[in-house]
Structure formats: C-alpha cells, structure tokens
Design a protein around this motif. Structure first.
Motif, PDB file in Angstrom:
ATOM      1  N   PRO B  15      29.269 124.058 -74.669  1.00  0.00           N
ATOM      2  CA  PRO B  15      27.878 123.756 -75.052  1.00  0.00           C
ATOM      3  C   PRO B  15      27.201 122.841 -74.017  1.00  0.00           C
ATOM      4  O   PRO B  15      26.647 121.810 -74.358  1.00  0.00           O
ATOM      5  N   ASP B 144      23.483 119.051 -82.969  1.00  0.00           N
ATOM      6  CA  ASP B 144      24.500 118.079 -82.610  1.00  0.00           C
ATOM      7  C   ASP B 144      25.642 118.821 -81.903  1.00  0.00           C
ATOM      8  O   ASP B 144      26.348 119.625 -82.517  1.00  0.00           O
ATOM      9  N   THR B 145      25.782 118.534 -80.612  1.00  0.00           N
ATOM     10  CA  THR B 145      26.758 119.242 -79.777  1.00  0.00           C
ATOM     11  C   THR B 145      28.185 119.034 -80.282  1.00  0.00           C
ATOM     12  O   THR B 145      29.080 119.787 -79.935  1.00  0.00           O
ATOM     13  N   SER B 146      28.389 117.998 -81.072  1.00  0.00           N
ATOM     14  CA  SER B 146      29.750 117.735 -81.551  1.00  0.00           C
ATOM     15  C   SER B 146      30.106 118.570 -82.782  1.00  0.00           C
ATOM     16  O   SER B 146      31.276 118.770 -83.070  1.00  0.00           O
ATOM     17  N   GLY B 148      27.770 121.396 -83.908  1.00  0.00           N
ATOM     18  CA  GLY B 148      27.039 122.662 -83.958  1.00  0.00           C
ATOM     19  C   GLY B 148      26.064 122.735 -85.124  1.00  0.00           C
ATOM     20  O   GLY B 148      25.569 123.810 -85.460  1.00  0.00           O
ATOM     21  N   CYS B 175      20.683 119.582 -76.636  1.00  0.00           N
ATOM     22  CA  CYS B 175      21.413 120.844 -76.787  1.00  0.00           C
ATOM     23  C   CYS B 175      20.556 121.888 -77.508  1.00  0.00           C
ATOM     24  O   CYS B 175      21.090 122.805 -78.135  1.00  0.00           O
ATOM     25  N   LYS B 198      21.535 122.483 -70.286  1.00  0.00           N
ATOM     26  CA  LYS B 198      21.895 123.240 -71.500  1.00  0.00           C
ATOM     27  C   LYS B 198      21.036 124.507 -71.550  1.00  0.00           C
ATOM     28  O   LYS B 198      21.136 125.333 -70.659  1.00  0.00           O
ATOM     29  N   MET B 313      25.181 127.439 -79.695  1.00  0.00           N
ATOM     30  CA  MET B 313      26.592 127.041 -79.613  1.00  0.00           C
ATOM     31  C   MET B 313      27.258 127.246 -80.966  1.00  0.00           C
ATOM     32  O   MET B 313      26.587 127.433 -81.985  1.00  0.00           O
ATOM     33  N   ARG B 352      34.815 124.281 -79.426  1.00  0.00           N
ATOM     34  CA  ARG B 352      33.370 124.550 -79.325  1.00  0.00           C
ATOM     35  C   ARG B 352      33.081 125.590 -78.239  1.00  0.00           C
ATOM     36  O   ARG B 352      33.715 125.584 -77.186  1.00  0.00           O
ATOM     37  N   GLY B 354      29.837 127.686 -76.139  1.00  0.00           N
ATOM     38  CA  GLY B 354      28.414 127.729 -75.813  1.00  0.00           C
ATOM     39  C   GLY B 354      27.966 129.167 -75.625  1.00  0.00           C
ATOM     40  O   GLY B 354      28.714 129.979 -75.067  1.00  0.00           O
TER      41      GLY B 354
END
Lengths: 386, 386
Positions: B15, B144-146, B148, B175, B198, B313, B352, B354
């Motif tokens: 991501p 939130d990239t942590s 998704g 993101c 991103k 992502m 994770r 992307g």
C-alpha cells in the motif's frame, strides 16, 4: 541496468541545484521499491556511511530525511536548543537572517554578529560575543549562497572549543557539503546542515544533517519535549540506526528514489577518481580560474576578502553598463543558466555562478564553457550599447 | 525526450510506494533545472491545478512541498490549530494514533474516538463527541494503511457542517488521494493531507496538502505565531501562488525532479484514458476482484464492514497454517512484493496488498498477477506443511 543519457539542456551553473551525472539521474529513475525492502536498505546504509567520509566525521550520526535544506534549520532549532535558551548567529548574508528567524520561531533568544555585505564576522567579534553570554548553539553559514562568502569553519570550531566548550557549533553547509573541505570531527563542528542538490550533485529533495555524539547527548538530556513531530531527531535516530544495520524501520516514508540517486553520486565522490582530497583541490582551482577570468572582465567579487570566498560558487557585482538581467539573458541564449541576486541590499547589482559538484570534474569542461560564455556575453552587451 | 524503459524488477504491490509508469520515472530523471527557471514554473503550476481536479476542489489551495506524507500532519498541527485548542481525532488504526501524537506535540488537546481494530467510529459516536466540546479541527484517516479501513468522508464532512460548522475537517488521504473518490469542496473537507507515492503513482518525497479558503482564513486569524519554520503555510502560500502565476519565487528549494514526475503522473490521471471518474470505478472493481479472490483462499479482511474497506489496498488476516513471513517470502520468490502487518495489536496475524495507481490501469494486469501469485503461494505453503 538500462542505458541512459540525459537529454540536451542548458548547462545549469547556478549555486544549486547543479548538474547531475547521467548515473545519478538514472538512479533517480529506479523502478519503484518498498522503503522497507531488504534490497533497498544497503543503499540507505551506504549513504549514511559515505556522508561520514565526505565530512570527515567518523563519529557523527547522519540523518537523511525527505525535505529541503531549510528543514535542517528546523531540525537544529527544534531539537538542539530549548525555548528561552540563547543562540548566537553569525551572519554573512541572507541565510544568516533566515536561520535566525527559524531559531526564534522555536523560542530561542537570538543574538546576531552581523558582518557588512560581503564580509564575515571577525573572530575577535565572535569571541567577544561568546564571552558575553552563554549560548546553547552558535550557527554560521559556511558558504552563504547569497554572497559567496566563505566562513572559516576550522577557526570558528576551535574558538568555541576554547572559549565556550558547551556551546554546540552548527555549520550551515547547504552550499558547502562536498564542495568545501569540512573536517567535522577534528574541527569541533556539532552539526553540519546540508542538502542533496549542491556539492552532492543530486536532485533536490533530501535534507542531510550530520550530528555529533555531543549534540545527541544534548538532545537526550532535553528538559522540554522536541517541538516538532516530523523534524524530531528522537524519532529518526532509531530509523537511521536500523537502516545502517540493514534492518529497515518505519517512521515516515524516505525519498527512496532520491536515496538511490544520492548513493550513485556518493559512490563517485568517495570511491571514484579524483579522490575526495583531490575533489576539494579541484574545486579550489576551478574557483580561482573562474574568479580570475571574471575579474579580468571587470566583475568584482561580493566577498571582500580573497580568503573568505567560496570555492563552489562566485557572487560578483556586474561592471558598469551591464545590467544583471541582460547578462543572465545573454548567457541563457548561449545555453548557460546563471543566477541573479538574492541578498536584498544588493539584489539588482550582482549575479551568481555555481562551479561545484560534477561540473568541476576533470572529465567535463563546464567552467571553461562558462568563462567563454561570460566573455562572449559581455562583449555582446558592450557591442550593443556602444 | 530520450526513450526509457524501467529495468526488470519485482512488482511492487504494497500500500505505497506503488509502481510508477515509465514516463513518470523518466521525468524523475529530468536533467537538472533551476527551481526558479521560467521553464520549470509551468510544471509546478500544472501540478497545482491538476491536484484541484483530482480532489474536486476548485477553491482549495494546494501546497507541494519536499517531505514525506507525515509532514502534512505537522502542517495541520502547526498552522490550523493553536496550543490549548481542542482536536477531535477519529481513530481507525495506526495512523490515527500518530496524527494524535503529532497534534499533541504542537500543544493541541486531543480527544480520540477510537474504533476497535478493523472498525471505524460510528457517525453517532462522532456526533456525540462533536456536541460535547468545541473543536478547532477534526481529523480522520480516509484509508488507514495499517488496517485498510475506509472512512465515510462525505458523511463526516456533512456531519461537521451540520453539528459544528466552525470545526475544520482534516482528511488524512495519504493512502487515498487519487485512489478513493474525494470531493473536497462538496463534502466540506478543509484539508486533504496526501503524498506522492500512493494513488498518485509518483516516487516518494513530496508532501501534498490542499487547503480550503476557510482554513486559510483560520490561518490568517491566528492569535499565536505558527510553531514551525519549514512547515509554515504562511511562508509557502505566496510561493504556491507565484508558481501558479508562472513567476517562480523562493522560500526553500522545491523537489524539482519529483515535481516533473508528479506532473507526468497527473497528466495521465487527469487527461488520459480512463477518465478521472472511470479511474475511481476501476479502483473499486480491482479491489472487489482481489478481495473476493483472497476470501476464496480463506483470507479474512481486517476491515469488519464491507462498505468500510479501502479500494486501493487490502489488509487481510492469513488463514490458519499460513505464517505471514512465509507468505511474503513465497510471493517474493514469485516476483511480487507485498507488505507485512503494521498495526501493533495484530501485527503478526495479517498481511497487506496494494492495488492502486498505475497498477490498476486497464493496460496492465497487476491485479491478476497478484491473485495468481497468491493462489500459487498458498498452494505451495499448504503443500509444504502437508
């Protein structure tokens, strides 16, 4: 590796950004890589180690962070001095004014030792100032890009060590790193503030600072919290240490491609020929040659003392009858880009030339091209106004 | 323009950073240009204008500054809220925690509305919080990239407009920009915080924020000075306006090459085919396709509600018997780079992926490659442990 040759373009001979080698630009076009890839970490680690070499600073901690050179001032002001503490700023031009403003933004009480335009504060004046009060930091601009004035970094570092050993010595080397000799460890310099796009011949976008063990101790013993989130050395220190140990870690995404580019340039600087020592000598010779040629054409250096002039750039007053914009234009039409004035007091009276980084490499003839271009441009302008 | 084709490399499907188009990487290898060149200014201006299009924000002021996405938090915290004022942080993962820390660094009093891992705060809870106190800003992480998790930006913007119209709405879109639809103006979003690496499919190193007229008014009317030098919108505002008017101006050197790269990518995004509207639809379809394939293999989304999952992502818990490092390794050996966990509570249980930016372009088949790679990797691991 694909082959790459940069397209035709005007020769960029301003005091930064400067020309980059094909290999450096190709590295900047590296295919996308994860910032935490084990394949990327060695490049990051290489840059950290090579910067120690360039600055003769085996004990310092380099920080490589996405940002402009200016971010380095915030790093110093937010981390190495606390609100209410004193800072002594030696001012040799535009960048002294700005660093002072930055320190004040974070609550420092700034005392300036100002030199007239083209000068630098005398060691006597600096010593007197240091004896008058207690300073958390003393800053000076190694090369002030607005005037081309070179500070005596060695003497200043030694002076502080003798007179005020607790004061951290901050060298603003944005326009000096890799073009002027800096022996950070031996000269008692606590922080060198740098950037990628000057002597390091890498595209702009990387803030580079190298910090002494003593300064890191000051950081560790702060009474108040660091007044920035992104520009917080405490957050970046473990990241730099991890990358150096080839174990990527995350605080904020590093500028991956620019780090590949920086690596390519640092390889040339620290492993290539000429050697690092020779590199500084070559900068001195190129500077001497260009300054002599400019003086012969009637240009007069802004720097008032010969030993206080930068080796990577030249700022000169134009001779009578030559307007700076006309000169910039005449060189531009010859495929050479130089810079106009920046210092507010003399802005319309002078121009600036860069001769640093890959431009002074023996394989190139940029300085000769610049001298020839200047001679022709001056002749053209004189002819037109005759 | 020289021809350029990036070298063979593993497909980067984390991501962010994400894959870049050849044209974008070539632009990043642009020969050195002066940051104040009239030839460079149109590229800077183009980026400013194109960002307004991408964010449906004709009235907002974009800021393009050298730095990581994280710098955007400092820009918000230092400029748009004053020490002692209240901030409401909606927390849907790692990045909510960090934004809160950043705000506190600058003296804000932070109240958090936290969701359990995989969730997002309910609109009812947010409304109740907004009614309890007066907030200078409300922040939320769009993706939130942590985890998704996707926030409902439209509903949140409208809620604030109805319940607490003076509160500035800050969307952390690092993101999300260019992979999730964001109608900044219509949705009452005052700031979108973004980055280059991103959805914008550009190498990392550029902080991108777009700021509403209302937020600029708040900046103008501050009672206390902005608590940063580099991250001071007041210093950058005239610079952005100058570049947009094709008159370069100087505060700190912009990341010239990265701006050329960003321009190349924004051209594809705003002028190419598919259209901007189609682009968001393509992200939604790619996401649906990938999530379905992963679920069929026994992966379970971290995001607990289907409508609250990102389109650029996917974060998924691994099925029993599959260790995340083994899966990352098995995909790596197939030439595909995915990411491990980031959220501290579940770090060892999930991975994770992307699927944003150029990777979902119809001319490529990255998502199919990723699905096939995942199927093969899972089969291999199951076979080995059988």
């Amino acid at each position: 590796m694909p082959s790459f040759k940069q397209s035709e373009h005007k020769l960029l001979l301003i005091p930064g950004p400067v020309e980059c080698h094909d290999d450096v630009l190709l590295a900047n076009a590296h295919p996308s890589m994860s910032h935490v890839s084990p394949a990327f970490a060695p490049s990051f680690a290489y840059c950290i180690k090579a910067l120690r070499k360039v600055l003769y600073a085996p004990t310092a901690q380099p920080f490589i962070i996405a940002g402009s050179g200016t971010l380095g001032w915030d790093l110093v002001a937010a981390n190495l001095i606390e609100a209410g503490q004193n800072a002594l700023v030696l001012n040799s031009g535009y960048f002294g004014d700005s660093f002072a403003e930055c320190l004040e933004t974070y609550g420092a009480k700034v005392t300036q030792v100002k030199a007239p335009v083209g000068g630098r504060p005398s060691l006597e004046d600096v010593e007197a100032a240091l004896k008058k009060d207690k300073y958390a930091v003393m800053t000076f601009t190694h090369v002030d890009t607005s005037t081309g004035v070179l500070s005596d970094a060695k003497a200043l570092g030694e002076l502080v060590k003798r007179v005020s050993p607790e004061t951290l010595v901050i060298l603003d080397g944005v326009c000096a790193v890799a073009s002027e000799e800096i022996h950070q460890d031996d000269w008692n310099i606590d922080v060198v503030v740098g950037a990628s796009q000057k002597g390091l011949s890498t595209p702009p976008g990387v803030s580079i600072t190298t910090v002494s063990t003593k300064a890191l101790k000051v950081l560790e013993n702060r009474k108040t919290p660091v007044a920035s989130y992104f520009a917080n050395y405490k957050r970046w220190l473990p990241i730099m240490q991890s990358y150096e140990n080839l174990t990527p870690a995350y605080f904020a995404t590093p500028p991956v491609n620019l780090i590949y580019a920086l690596e390519a340039s640092l390889k040339q600087i620290t492993e290539g020929s000429p050697s690092l020592e020779e590199r500084f000598q070559i900068h001195r010779e190129a500077s001497k040659k260009f300054k002599k040629a400019a003086e012969e054409l009637g240009f007069k250096q802004v720097a008032t003392e010969p030993e206080a002039a930068a080796n990577g750039m030249t700022a000169v007053y134009v001779p009578e009858g030559i307007a700076p914009p006309a000169l910039v234009g005449a060189l531009g039409s010859r495929g050479i880009v130089i810079a106009g004035g920046l210092h507010k007091d003399i802005k319309t009276k002078y121009v600036r030339f860069g001769h640093m980084g890959v431009s002074v490499h023996p394989s190139r003839n940029d300085v000769d091209v610049m001298i020839k271009g200047l001679q022709d441009a001056v002749a053209e302008i004189k002819h037109q106004s005759a």
